[in-house]
Design a protein around this motif. Structure first.
Motif, PDB file in Angstrom:
ATOM      1  N   PHE A   1       0.862  -1.187   0.000  1.00  0.00           N
ATOM      2  CA  PHE A   1       0.000   0.000   0.000  1.00  0.00           C
ATOM      3  C   PHE A   1       0.896   1.234   0.000  1.00  0.00           C
ATOM      4  CE2 PHE A   1      -2.128   3.544   2.020  1.00  0.00           C
ATOM      5  CZ  PHE A   1      -3.294   3.602   1.285  1.00  0.00           C
ATOM      6  N   PRO A   2       0.624   2.216  -0.887  1.00  0.00           N
ATOM      7  CA  PRO A   2      -0.418   2.133  -1.917  1.00  0.00           C
ATOM      8  C   PRO A   2      -0.047   1.126  -3.004  1.00  0.00           C
ATOM      9  CG  PRO A   2       0.902   4.091  -2.226  1.00  0.00           C
ATOM     10  CD  PRO A   2       1.347   3.500  -0.924  1.00  0.00           C
ATOM     11  N   PRO A   3      -1.057   0.600  -3.714  1.00  0.00           N
ATOM     12  CA  PRO A   3      -0.766  -0.365  -4.778  1.00  0.00           C
ATOM     13  C   PRO A   3       0.023   0.302  -5.913  1.00  0.00           C
ATOM     14  CG  PRO A   3      -3.095  -0.412  -4.169  1.00  0.00           C
ATOM     15  CD  PRO A   3      -2.507   0.815  -3.550  1.00  0.00           C
ATOM     16  N   LYS A   4       0.672  -0.522  -6.692  1.00  0.00           N
ATOM     17  CA  LYS A   4       1.316  -0.009  -7.889  1.00  0.00           C
ATOM     18  C   LYS A   4       0.261   0.399  -8.902  1.00  0.00           C
ATOM     19  CE  LYS A   4       5.426  -2.940  -7.401  1.00  0.00           C
ATOM     20  NZ  LYS A   4       6.244  -4.015  -8.033  1.00  0.00           N
ATOM     21  N   ARG A   5       0.607   1.350  -9.752  1.00  0.00           N
ATOM     22  CA  ARG A   5      -0.320   1.762 -10.803  1.00  0.00           C
ATOM     23  C   ARG A   5      -0.455   0.652 -11.835  1.00  0.00           C
ATOM     24  NH1 ARG A   5       0.369   8.065 -12.365  1.00  0.00           N
ATOM     25  NH2 ARG A   5      -1.662   7.570 -13.235  1.00  0.00           N
ATOM     26  N   GLY A   6      -1.587   0.649 -12.519  1.00  0.00           N
ATOM     27  CA  GLY A   6      -1.833  -0.371 -13.534  1.00  0.00           C
ATOM     28  C   GLY A   6      -2.888  -1.358 -13.096  1.00  0.00           C
ATOM     29  N   ALA A   7      -3.185  -2.316 -13.975  1.00  0.00           N
ATOM     30  CA  ALA A   7      -4.242  -3.284 -13.734  1.00  0.00           C
ATOM     31  C   ALA A   7      -3.860  -4.238 -12.605  1.00  0.00           C
ATOM     32  CB  ALA A   7      -4.531  -4.066 -15.011  1.00  0.00           C
ATOM     33  N   MET A   8      -4.871  -4.616 -11.818  1.00  0.00           N
ATOM     34  CA  MET A   8      -4.697  -5.654 -10.803  1.00  0.00           C
ATOM     35  C   MET A   8      -4.913  -6.993 -11.502  1.00  0.00           C
ATOM     36  SD  MET A   8      -4.104  -3.701  -8.180  1.00  0.00           S
ATOM     37  CE  MET A   8      -4.135  -4.853  -6.821  1.00  0.00           C
ATOM     38  N   THR A   9      -3.915  -7.852 -11.501  1.00  0.00           N
ATOM     39  CA  THR A   9      -3.970  -9.066 -12.314  1.00  0.00           C
ATOM     40  C   THR A   9      -3.849 -10.360 -11.517  1.00  0.00           C
ATOM     41  OG1 THR A   9      -1.590  -8.902 -12.739  1.00  0.00           O
ATOM     42  CG2 THR A   9      -3.075  -7.889 -14.352  1.00  0.00           C
ATOM     43  N   LEU A  10      -3.830 -10.277 -10.185  1.00  0.00           N
ATOM     44  CA  LEU A  10      -3.786 -11.505  -9.396  1.00  0.00           C
ATOM     45  C   LEU A  10      -5.094 -12.263  -9.576  1.00  0.00           C
ATOM     46  CD1 LEU A  10      -2.128 -10.224  -6.099  1.00  0.00           C
ATOM     47  CD2 LEU A  10      -1.084 -11.665  -7.869  1.00  0.00           C
ATOM     48  N   PRO A  11      -5.030 -13.589  -9.708  1.00  0.00           N
ATOM     49  CA  PRO A  11      -6.254 -14.357  -9.970  1.00  0.00           C
ATOM     50  C   PRO A  11      -7.148 -14.452  -8.742  1.00  0.00           C
ATOM     51  CG  PRO A  11      -4.397 -15.834  -9.643  1.00  0.00           C
ATOM     52  CD  PRO A  11      -3.825 -14.442  -9.667  1.00  0.00           C
ATOM     53  N   GLY A  12      -8.401 -14.824  -8.992  1.00  0.00           N
ATOM     54  CA  GLY A  12      -9.338 -15.054  -7.898  1.00  0.00           C
ATOM     55  C   GLY A  12      -9.868 -13.763  -7.298  1.00  0.00           C
ATOM     56  N   GLN A  13     -10.040 -13.774  -5.986  1.00  0.00           N
ATOM     57  CA  GLN A  13     -10.607 -12.639  -5.269  1.00  0.00           C
ATOM     58  C   GLN A  13      -9.512 -11.916  -4.496  1.00  0.00           C
ATOM     59  OE1 GLN A  13     -13.748 -14.927  -3.216  1.00  0.00           O
ATOM     60  NE2 GLN A  13     -15.242 -13.799  -4.422  1.00  0.00           N
ATOM     61  N   GLN A  14      -8.579 -11.310  -5.241  1.00  0.00           N
ATOM     62  CA  GLN A  14      -7.438 -10.656  -4.622  1.00  0.00           C
ATOM     63  C   GLN A  14      -7.311  -9.189  -5.014  1.00  0.00           C
ATOM     64  OE1 GLN A  14      -3.746 -13.096  -4.016  1.00  0.00           O
ATOM     65  NE2 GLN A  14      -4.552 -14.244  -5.769  1.00  0.00           N
ATOM     66  N   ASN A  15      -8.391  -8.592  -5.493  1.00  0.00           N
ATOM     67  CA  ASN A  15      -8.340  -7.190  -5.898  1.00  0.00           C
ATOM     68  C   ASN A  15      -8.769  -6.319  -4.718  1.00  0.00           C
ATOM     69  OD1 ASN A  15      -8.868  -4.608  -7.003  1.00  0.00           O
ATOM     70  ND2 ASN A  15      -9.201  -5.507  -9.018  1.00  0.00           N
ATOM     71  N   PRO A  16      -7.843  -5.583  -4.087  1.00  0.00           N
ATOM     72  CA  PRO A  16      -8.198  -4.805  -2.890  1.00  0.00           C
ATOM     73  C   PRO A  16      -9.138  -3.642  -3.189  1.00  0.00           C
ATOM     74  CG  PRO A  16      -5.964  -4.286  -3.580  1.00  0.00           C
ATOM     75  CD  PRO A  16      -6.413  -5.433  -4.437  1.00  0.00           C
ATOM     76  N   TYR A  17      -9.116  -3.126  -4.425  1.00  0.00           N
ATOM     77  CA  TYR A  17     -10.061  -2.069  -4.791  1.00  0.00           C
ATOM     78  C   TYR A  17     -11.490  -2.615  -4.801  1.00  0.00           C
ATOM     79  CZ  TYR A  17      -6.010   0.607  -6.478  1.00  0.00           C
ATOM     80  OH  TYR A  17      -4.818   1.282  -6.581  1.00  0.00           O
ATOM     81  N   PHE A  18     -11.651  -3.778  -5.428  1.00  0.00           N
ATOM     82  CA  PHE A  18     -12.984  -4.381  -5.472  1.00  0.00           C
ATOM     83  C   PHE A  18     -13.446  -4.759  -4.063  1.00  0.00           C
ATOM     84  CE2 PHE A  18     -15.964  -7.922  -5.930  1.00  0.00           C
ATOM     85  CZ  PHE A  18     -16.881  -7.356  -6.806  1.00  0.00           C
ATOM     86  N   ALA A  19     -12.551  -5.313  -3.264  1.00  0.00           N
ATOM     87  CA  ALA A  19     -12.898  -5.649  -1.887  1.00  0.00           C
ATOM     88  C   ALA A  19     -13.393  -4.418  -1.136  1.00  0.00           C
ATOM     89  CB  ALA A  19     -11.679  -6.242  -1.176  1.00  0.00           C
ATOM     90  N   SER A  20     -12.760  -3.289  -1.371  1.00  0.00           N
ATOM     91  CA  SER A  20     -13.162  -2.043  -0.712  1.00  0.00           C
ATOM     92  C   SER A  20     -14.551  -1.616  -1.146  1.00  0.00           C
ATOM     93  CB  SER A  20     -12.144  -0.940  -1.025  1.00  0.00           C
ATOM     94  OG  SER A  20     -10.858  -1.273  -0.549  1.00  0.00           O
ATOM     95  N   MET A  21     -14.870  -1.804  -2.428  1.00  0.00           N
ATOM     96  CA  MET A  21     -16.209  -1.442  -2.897  1.00  0.00           C
ATOM     97  C   MET A  21     -17.270  -2.324  -2.254  1.00  0.00           C
ATOM     98  SD  MET A  21     -15.996  -0.265  -6.876  1.00  0.00           S
ATOM     99  CE  MET A  21     -15.652  -1.871  -7.559  1.00  0.00           C
ATOM    100  N   VAL A  22     -16.998  -3.628  -2.154  1.00  0.00           N
ATOM    101  CA  VAL A  22     -17.968  -4.537  -1.545  1.00  0.00           C
ATOM    102  C   VAL A  22     -18.228  -4.136  -0.092  1.00  0.00           C
ATOM    103  CG1 VAL A  22     -18.404  -6.915  -0.824  1.00  0.00           C
ATOM    104  CG2 VAL A  22     -17.403  -6.467  -3.075  1.00  0.00           C
TER     105      VAL A  22
END
Length: 622
Positions: free
Chosen positions: A262-283
């Motif tokens: 944190f903060p994440p690197k710029r660019g697309a989050m490409t880890l597979p599965g449910q590992q996107n911290p931006y999406f987790a934050s939205m949920v």
């Protein structure tokens, strides 16, 4: 400010009683209704129906709601994309029936050389003559409010809502999602002074959340309802793309939890599965919003019953408009596994959604494992609120009243004749490989594939227990299941016919087409008479159906905003995006139509006798 709409459904006269036997629900005072609708929240994106790996996104308020009410483990959306599900839930009619089956309202999609068939044209906006749930509730004495995303054309004010706020809240793109976070003195999205979960070693008292106008306007609407019962349609823009958050503390929490910098690197989050911290934050932000709504209900007296809080007299319907979105470009958003695919697919990952209903008379912590569709909400809400609509309007509803299941009076969902529900169906004539209709009955799910004109069959359950959630074993060609394919195929075809579903058409651009295509001539316009005309050359198949599509002025379209402000009324009887039947001459040589004075441009839609769909060029009506 409202559009002119026919009033046949607002003048009740004779009305229909929805059930002969009344479940054990308190009818006094009339209960309030909240539909809490999330955008693109998948079945495995909440901590309710965890199968295989547990969900890493924290949703404590959704879990609490399920503990206070009933969780529907086999809850489904009406469609695998946004607009048709929203249209279905607000009209109570199947998207196939109202011919609103995708988000591409008013959009022309011409097929490529590899597409055998093409999608039908979808009119916009949602037909204003349809009875909406807001219309019905208003006519039965309810105050109606919409907060958040609408996305079926015009604004919610045009469809029966008294109070409308279609603001996005903090869910807006930012120049740099790795650092553009809200602050305590942010002019539009100030961080709250109150602290909320999640808690951590870094933040033992919890974190602050940016101001969310979607949630705030919903609370304001409820607070101003006074002694009137209310119907609130709260529709979040999250967890739809863009995948981002203005809550830096929440993003840091998930980066830590997922072992990411944190903060994440710029660019697309490409880890597979449910590992996107931006999406987790939205949920979790959506879950926080639900917590705010429930907290308000728990703390606020019902002015109609001084001895009760609003939570005691309010039903909350929580669900999502379709299954979760898994990818966008290189970005891995989330994962619907073990369900197959996601948004814009009729497979389980695209239509199976979290669904919880809580309210008076519902046993806390209860669960229902049968087939439930959001189309059931309309007749169920009518029953829960003791509301009435005309028999003709009630006959148009596609769902079933599930109030007896909610009250515990029954473990079966039955129709007006007492027949138990045995299937649900979906119609999605859009996309390439996703262009399918589907039917779920018992253990099986059958797909009719339009591009290849054949079937797929999967056995999701075996004797009621999980078997093939992944839809990996296609049984359609297995002789053992030939009778299942035949039976479900007939059921699906019957539903498509009964709902007058518009199927895909043959694509005139298909490289391997086997039959000729109608040969269209030039489209012309006579301005004095406002007459549009299209010549049909005699050397091809005859025209079977013809329509004129009303279009935007192309120059205006380039500069206009995508969504009209909520305070602009729309009173015109015809609008760009709508279509009307055109006249085919007796000898089939021309197609004609009169263009209304409100319309700036037009084009023809032609379907020939061989089933090919074509469009003329856009012509200005000046």
């Amino acid at each position: 400010m409202f559009v002119q709409r026919t009033s046949h459904f607002l003048m009740f006269g004779l009305v229909v009683s929805l059930m002969a036997t009344q479940p054990a629900f308190a009818k006094e005072p009339p209960p309030n209704i909240i539909i809490f609708y999330v955008d693109d929240l998948g079945w495995q994106d909440v901590q309710l129906n965890d199968v295989d790996d547990p969900c890493p996104y924290e949703t404590p308020n959704i879990v609490k709601l399920a503990k206070a009410g009933m969780n529907f483990t086999e809850g489904y959306s009406p469609a695998p994309s946004c607009s048709p599900s929203r249209a279905g839930i607000i009209t109570g009619q199947h998207p196939a029936k109202i011919r609103l089956t995708h988000v591409d309202l008013g959009v022309i999609r011409k097929g490529s050389k590899t597409d055998r068939v093409v999608a039908p044209y979808l009119e916009k906006p949602l037909d204003r003559d349809l009875l909406t749930l807001a219309d019905a509730m208003k006519a039965n004495g309810y105050r109606t409010g919409h907060s958040g995303k609408w996305h079926v054309g015009l604004t919610a004010a045009s469809y029966g809502f008294d109070t409308v706020n279609q603001d996005r809240g903090p869910h807006r793109s930012v120049p740099d999602r790795t650092k553009d976070f809200a602050t305590s003195d942010d002019p539009k999205f100030p961080l709250s002074k109150e602290k909320y979960p999640p808690v951590s070693k870094k933040k033992p008292e919890g974190i602050s959340y940016p101001y969310d106008e979607v949630t705030g306007s919903a609370i304001e609407f409820m607070a101003q309802s006074n002694d009137e019962p209310f119907f609130l349609n709260l529709c979040h823009w999250m967890v739809h793309w863009p995948v981002m958050t203005r809550n830096g503390e929440l993003l840091e929490y998930y980066c830590d939890k997922m072992g990411q910098p944190f903060p994440p690197k710029r660019g697309a989050m490409t880890l597979p599965g449910q590992q996107n911290p931006y999406f987790a934050s939205m949920v979790t932000s959506v879950d926080w919003s639900l917590g705010r709504i429930v907290d308000f209900l728990q703390k606020t007296d019902d002015p109609r019953s001084p001895d009760k809080k609003l939570i005691d007299t309010t039903y909350i319907f929580f669900t999502s408009d379709n299954g979760g979105a898994e990818k966008k470009g290189k970005e891995v958003i989330s994962d619907n596994a073990p369900l197959k695919y996601g948004k814009t697919h009729a497979e389980e990952g695209g239509v199976r959604v979290p669904m919880v209903i809580a309210g008076p008379g519902i046993e806390p912590g209860s669960r229902f494992d049968g087939l439930v569709n959001q189309l059931d909400f309309f007749p169920t809400i009518l029953e829960l609120t003791d509301s009435e609509i005309s028999p003709d309007d009630f006959a148009e509803l596609s769902g079933l009243d599930i109030s007896a299941v909610l009250s515990g009076a029954s473990r079966q969902i039955v129709d007006a004749n007492g027949k138990e529900r045995d299937h649900l169906f979906w119609h999605y004539p859009h996309g390439g490989d996703s262009m399918k209709s589907a039917i779920r009955s018992g253990d099986f799910k059958l797909y009719k594939r339009y591009q290849t004109d054949d079937y797929e069959l999967y056995r999701l359950y075996k004797d009621g227990k999980r078997n093939d959630y992944e839809e990996a074993n296609d049984l359609a060609q297995n002789p053992e299941f030939a009778s299942v394919v035949e039976r479900l195929g007939k059921m699906l075809e019957a539903e498509l016919v009964a709902n007058d579903a518009e199927l895909p058409y043959l694509n005139p651009n298909y490289a391997d087409k086997k039959t000729p295509v109608a040969d269209l001539g030039k489209a012309t316009y006579e301005s004095a008479a406002r007459e549009a005309r299209l010549s049909i050359k005699p050397n091809g198949p005859a025209v079977k159906e013809a329509y004129v599509i009303y279009c935007e002025d192309p120059e205006v379209t380039k500069t206009k905003t995508r969504r009209p402000p909520a305070d602009i009324p729309e009173t015109r009887p015809v609008l760009p995006g709508m279509k009307a039947p055109a006249t085919i001459s007796t000898d089939g040589s021309t197609v004609n139509a009169t263009i209304p004075k409100e319309i700036a441009a037009w084009r023809f839609q032609i379907i020939d006798q061989n089933g090919y769909l074509q469009y003329s060029d856009v012509v200005m009506a000046n």
